[in-house]
Design a protein around this motif. Structure first.
Motif: not given
Length: 188
Positions: A18-29, A53-58, A138-147
């Motif tokens: 998830l791109e940093e601009r897509a989430v309020d980083l202050s909420l992650l803490h 354009a809120q997500c990309t490959s890792f 693995l088709p259909g499987g994925f993980v998403v890294h949070m900024p």
């Protein structure tokens, strides 16, 4: 997946971020789960996140070689539940996929001497390659890294001599693997 019944099968779970601009980083803490609610949980949500354009490959922007061997384009075209996609060669020795491996005595373990940041995942994937594993996405499987902000430990590692020690240790490990196995089963 029946592929995991094979002794030398390594399933790669495609990774996105998830791109940093897509989430309020202050909420992650905080204990607030709002930031995590923005992470895609389905393929349709992931596609929408990428299209917006809120997500990309890792690590697409900062270190693309670490996931460049994952066949993302083919993965998108393959329906979930299909046979896993063979990864016939690595585009970079720095490939760091998320793996699902069989729990067998013959499956390599992480080398505990790799500490902090730097070369721990690369060491492990290199060992798995030399040990004769074949890699499959693995088709259909994925993980998403949070900024997130860099940790104090990461900043210390970047400023200190630890990186050079891990690089040297990695070179010695590769020499040991070459002595034991000669070459990796999955070529570069």
């Amino acid at each position: 997946v029946k592929l995991l019944r094979r002794k030398l099968a390594a399933l790669v779970v495609p990774a996105f971020q998830l791109e940093e601009r897509a989430v309020d980083l202050s909420l992650l803490h905080t204990e607030n789960a709002t930031a995590f609610a923005t992470a895609p949980r389905t393929l349709a949500q992931l596609r929408g996140c990428i299209d917006a354009a809120q997500c990309t490959s890792f690590y697409l922007h900062s270190s693309p070689e670490t996931h460049s061997s994952t066949p993302y384009e083919q993965w998108w075209r393959t329906p979930p539940g299909s046979e896993p996609l063979s990864i016939g060669c690595f585009r970079s020795p720095r490939y760091e996929p998320y793996l699902v491996l069989p729990n067998l005595p013959s499956t390599p373990l992480y080398a505990e001497q790799f500490t902090g940041y730097g070369k721990n995942k690369i060491e492990f994937v290199t060992h798995v390659r030399f040990a004769g594993f074949r890699f499959y996405a693995l088709p259909g499987g994925f993980v998403v890294h949070m900024p997130h902000a860099k940790s104090r430990e990461k900043l210390t590692w970047e400023a200190g001599p630890h990186r050079a020690r891990m690089d040297s240790l990695y070179k010695r490990l590769v020499q040991q693997l070459v002595s034991k196995y000669e070459r990796p089963r999955t070529p570069s």
